[in-house]
Design a protein around this motif. Structure first.
Motif, short mmCIF file in Angstrom:
data_model
loop_
_atom_site.label_atom_id
_atom_site.label_comp_id
_atom_site.label_asym_id
_atom_site.label_seq_id
_atom_site.Cartn_x
_atom_site.Cartn_y
_atom_site.Cartn_z
N ALA A 37 -9.97 -1.00 -2.20
CA ALA A 37 -11.50 -0.93 -1.70
C ALA A 37 -12.32 0.52 -1.77
CB ALA A 37 -11.49 -1.67 0.11
N GLU A 38 -11.44 1.36 -2.11
CA GLU A 38 -12.33 2.74 -2.11
C GLU A 38 -12.47 2.96 -3.63
OE1 GLU A 38 -10.91 5.01 1.49
OE2 GLU A 38 -9.38 4.72 0.35
N GLY A 39 -12.16 2.09 -4.46
CA GLY A 39 -12.06 1.85 -5.97
C GLY A 39 -10.97 2.02 -6.59
N GLY A 40 -9.91 1.91 -7.62
CA GLY A 40 -9.17 1.82 -8.17
C GLY A 40 -8.47 1.00 -7.72
N GLN A 41 -7.06 1.61 -8.16
CA GLN A 41 -6.03 0.63 -7.51
C GLN A 41 -4.77 1.90 -6.51
OE1 GLN A 41 -3.95 0.11 -11.11
NE2 GLN A 41 -4.59 -2.03 -11.23
N ASP A 42 -4.08 0.40 -5.28
CA ASP A 42 -2.87 1.34 -4.48
C ASP A 42 -1.63 0.55 -4.80
OD1 ASP A 42 -2.82 -0.71 -2.24
OD2 ASP A 42 -4.69 -0.66 -2.69
N VAL A 43 -1.36 0.86 -4.11
CA VAL A 43 0.50 0.19 -4.09
C VAL A 43 0.53 -0.13 -2.52
CG1 VAL A 43 3.29 0.69 -4.09
CG2 VAL A 43 1.21 2.06 -6.12
N GLY A 44 0.24 -1.91 -2.53
CA GLY A 44 0.11 -2.32 -1.44
C GLY A 44 1.37 -2.48 -0.92
N GLN A 45 1.53 -3.17 0.44
CA GLN A 45 2.63 -3.94 1.53
C GLN A 45 4.09 -3.31 0.86
OE1 GLN A 45 2.19 -7.30 2.39
NE2 GLN A 45 -0.42 -7.95 2.04
N LEU A 46 4.55 -1.94 1.25
CA LEU A 46 5.82 -1.59 1.07
C LEU A 46 6.28 -1.15 2.15
CD1 LEU A 46 3.90 1.55 -1.12
CD2 LEU A 46 5.84 0.97 -1.60
N LYS A 47 7.73 -1.51 1.83
CA LYS A 47 8.51 -1.46 3.24
C LYS A 47 9.75 -1.06 3.30
CE LYS A 47 10.85 -5.47 0.31
NZ LYS A 47 10.03 -5.25 -0.49
N ASN A 48 10.62 -1.27 4.63
CA ASN A 48 11.54 -0.57 4.37
C ASN A 48 12.88 -0.18 2.76
OD1 ASN A 48 14.11 1.61 6.02
ND2 ASN A 48 15.44 -0.45 5.61
N GLY A 49 13.30 0.30 2.34
CA GLY A 49 13.47 0.80 1.24
C GLY A 49 12.50 1.14 -0.38
N SER A 56 -2.20 0.70 7.01
CA SER A 56 -1.05 -0.37 7.32
C SER A 56 -2.10 -1.65 7.96
CB SER A 56 -0.27 0.19 8.64
OG SER A 56 0.63 -0.77 8.85
N GLY A 57 -1.75 -3.18 7.68
CA GLY A 57 -1.93 -4.45 8.67
C GLY A 57 -0.55 -5.01 8.85
N ALA A 58 0.46 -4.28 9.54
CA ALA A 58 1.52 -4.23 10.14
C ALA A 58 1.75 -5.39 11.28
CB ALA A 58 2.56 -3.53 10.02
N ALA A 59 2.11 -6.33 11.87
CA ALA A 59 2.20 -7.45 12.80
C ALA A 59 2.06 -5.72 13.69
CB ALA A 59 2.36 -8.02 12.15
N GLY A 60 2.11 -6.11 15.26
CA GLY A 60 2.27 -5.37 16.38
C GLY A 60 4.11 -5.48 16.01
N GLY A 61 3.84 -4.03 16.85
CA GLY A 61 5.39 -4.06 16.59
C GLY A 61 6.00 -3.14 15.69
N VAL A 62 5.38 -3.33 14.60
CA VAL A 62 6.01 -3.06 13.42
C VAL A 62 5.49 -1.57 12.67
CG1 VAL A 62 6.48 -3.43 10.94
CG2 VAL A 62 6.36 -5.65 12.50
N SER A 63 6.51 -0.35 12.36
CA SER A 63 5.60 0.46 12.24
C SER A 63 6.69 1.09 11.56
CB SER A 63 5.30 1.24 13.24
OG SER A 63 6.55 1.86 14.01
N GLY A 64 6.67 2.33 10.75
CA GLY A 64 7.85 3.42 9.78
C GLY A 64 7.75 4.23 9.37
N LEU A 65 7.78 5.06 8.58
CA LEU A 65 7.50 6.48 8.04
C LEU A 65 7.31 6.71 6.73
CD1 LEU A 65 10.93 8.78 9.48
CD2 LEU A 65 9.01 8.37 10.58
N ILE A 105 8.56 9.32 -3.12
CA ILE A 105 7.69 8.82 -1.44
C ILE A 105 8.76 8.19 -0.90
CG2 ILE A 105 5.64 8.88 -0.47
CD1 ILE A 105 6.24 11.33 -1.28
N THR A 106 9.24 7.97 -0.46
CA THR A 106 10.14 6.69 0.12
C THR A 106 9.72 5.90 1.78
OG1 THR A 106 11.39 8.36 1.81
CG2 THR A 106 12.44 8.04 -0.54
N PHE A 107 10.29 5.26 1.98
CA PHE A 107 9.91 4.28 3.20
C PHE A 107 11.03 4.11 3.68
CE2 PHE A 107 6.80 4.39 -0.20
CZ PHE A 107 5.72 4.71 0.01
N THR A 108 10.95 3.70 5.22
CA THR A 108 11.90 3.69 6.10
C THR A 108 11.61 3.23 7.23
OG1 THR A 108 13.19 5.44 5.58
CG2 THR A 108 13.59 4.49 7.78
N SER A 109 12.02 2.21 7.96
CA SER A 109 11.54 1.50 8.96
C SER A 109 12.84 0.49 9.63
CB SER A 109 9.82 0.07 8.17
OG SER A 109 10.27 -0.39 9.78
N GLY A 110 12.73 0.38 10.78
CA GLY A 110 13.58 -0.24 11.20
C GLY A 110 12.94 -1.95 11.34
#
Length: 463
Positions: free
Chosen positions: A353-365, A389-398, A443-448
């Protein structure tokens, strides 16, 4: 092997079957190593599939494609092939003797499974004014006649913009280095480009040629398949080889400027290996639907090595990559676009939405890799990311920063949860251990939780 084969029949198939083998190529053992790099060339990447028997190939080198298509992409991989791709070692494994084996299997209900992998790296291209070579030593499934109907092994490359889009084929380019169907003693080399149908690459057939394997048949022995992209000559040229013998070429003068730029002006290509069953290409050549009841499962595509070399020229960075000034990696202190990562595991490249592209909806691993990020002699102590982030309530990560290995200890991180939507962007800073010099940045993505929890537009570093 993307949507390229929906209607391929190849009217010249009969003539190709009659091709006479050329001179015998030098014999090598089944577990030969990657050849020594010849003078003037530089080895950029390779995998000789060394490892314990019945283990998967390296996840640091390869992405495993599964199911019947990319999420959001065409069904049956756009080709009509029928198998389900898995990560089971029944379908894909190292054999313990320096080879990768991809095996097509059929269960008691008639369902076929097989495997498909693609390189993590998606930036294989020649240096400006130089050459690129992609080579593999491969034995096709050793099956012929009616027992081979539907077998479709391939060694090929797709333009990097295909990742996360899946509907921009064939404009982004496809190099089929080795294809074969139905156990025929022949290797096909094909270029796909432009528009579909028709266009300068005569889609969906592509611009192709074929010949019998030199000496031994393609099915009974290993042969070396090689593709070269040469920007050191005028006009620029693509060339295909089997056992060192050229059998196909295409040059820049055959295309309009837009077509050529669309397939050569992006970040580069990723390499694929797969063994499909059925689909438009084998069906068209066979004149019937494949596989049939006579098709025998259990045969394997066997790969000794895959290697990529470059020669001559200057930078391997395309001129369109503005985040790599000077052509040597990224400047750590400028915005580094997430979608231009050297390699990516997980997420989806999408319109931002800010122009160009992004990498969307990354998850654990999941992870993003940026090769050659230049921090210089100053000490960077801050990591900044544009995230949403458009994650559901209670969903978060590093969101974590690691240097030179995806399994190295993080040197910095920040936590993120719902920001109000997948396009509701926030600039998030984090402190990190001091960094100097040049490094591969992961850049890594870690979540429970298993759910996606963050999208990334860009990253950068500060002092």
């Amino acid at each position: 092997m993307e949507p390229s084969r929906r209607r391929r029949v190849l009217a010249t198939a009969a003539a190709l079957l009659a091709a006479v083998p050329a001179a015998v190529f030098a014999t090598m053992s089944a577990d030969a190593s990657v050849p020594a790099t010849p003078p003037g060339w530089t080895l950029q990447w390779s995998d000789d599939f060394t490892g314990a028997a019945n283990t998967l190939p390296s996840g640091a080198n390869w992405i495993f494609d599964t199911g019947h298509g990319y999420p959001g992409g065409p069904g049956n991989w756009g080709t009509g092939e029928i198998q389900n791709y898995t990560t089971s070692t029944s379908n894909i494994r190292l054999d313990g003797s320096g080879n990768l084996r991809i095996t097509a299997l059929r269960d008691g209900s008639g369902n076929w499974t097989s495997a498909r992998i693609e390189t993590q790296r998606a930036n294989f291209r020649p240096p400006s004014g130089g050459k690129l070579a992609i080579e593999g030593r491969i034995q096709m499934p050793n099956v012929t006649g009616s027992a081979a109907l539907g077998y479709w092994p391939a060694f090929w490359a797709l333009g990097s913009p295909y990742r996360g889009n899946y509907w921009n084929w064939p404009a982004i380019g496809e190099f089929d280095i080795m294809e074969n169907v139905n156990g025929i003693n022949s290797v096909w080399g094909v270029l796909h480009c432009g528009v579909n149908p028709g266009g300068p690459c005569n889609e969906t057939n592509g611009l192709g040629a074929s010949r019998a394997c030199p000496g031994s048949t393609c099915q009974s022995a290993f042969h070396t398949y090689r593709f070269e992209w040469d920007e050191s000559v005028s006009p620029k040229q693509f060339r295909w080889y089997v056992d060192g013998q050229q059998f196909h070429s295409v040059n820049q003068n055959q295309f309009d400027a837009t077509t050529w730029n669309n397939m050569t002006g992006h970040a580069g290509y990723f390499i694929l290996l797969n063994l499909a069953m059925g689909g438009a290409f084998p069906n068209g050549v066979a004149g019937q639907g494949t596989p049939t009841a006579a098709t025998v499962p259990g045969h394997s595509l066997v790969v000794d090595y895959v290697a990529v070399w470059t020669a001559g020229g200057g930078t391997t960075t395309p001129p369109t990559t503005t985040t790599t000034p000077g052509g040597s990696g990224w400047d750590a202190y400028t915005e580094i676009q997430a979608e231009q990562a050297t390699s990516r595991s997980g997420g989806t490249v999408e319109t931002c939405a800010e122009g160009g592209q992004d990498v969307g909806q990354l998850k654990n691993g999941d992870s993003l890799r940026f090769s050659g990020v230049r921090f210089g002699s100053g000490t960077a102590t801050q990591f900044v990311a544009r995230a949403a982030s458009g994650a559901a309530g209670g969903v978060s990560g590093l969101v974590e920063v690691r240097l030179d290995s995806p399994t190295a200890a993080p040197i910095g991180s920040f936590a993120i949860a719902n920001t109000g939507g997948w396009q509701s962007w926030r600039t998030v800073p984090a402190n990190m251990s001091g960094v100097t010099g040049t490094h591969d940045v992961y850049i890594t993505f870690t979540s429970g939780q298993p759910a996606a929890y963050v999208s990334v537009n860009w990253i950068k570093f500060g002092t």
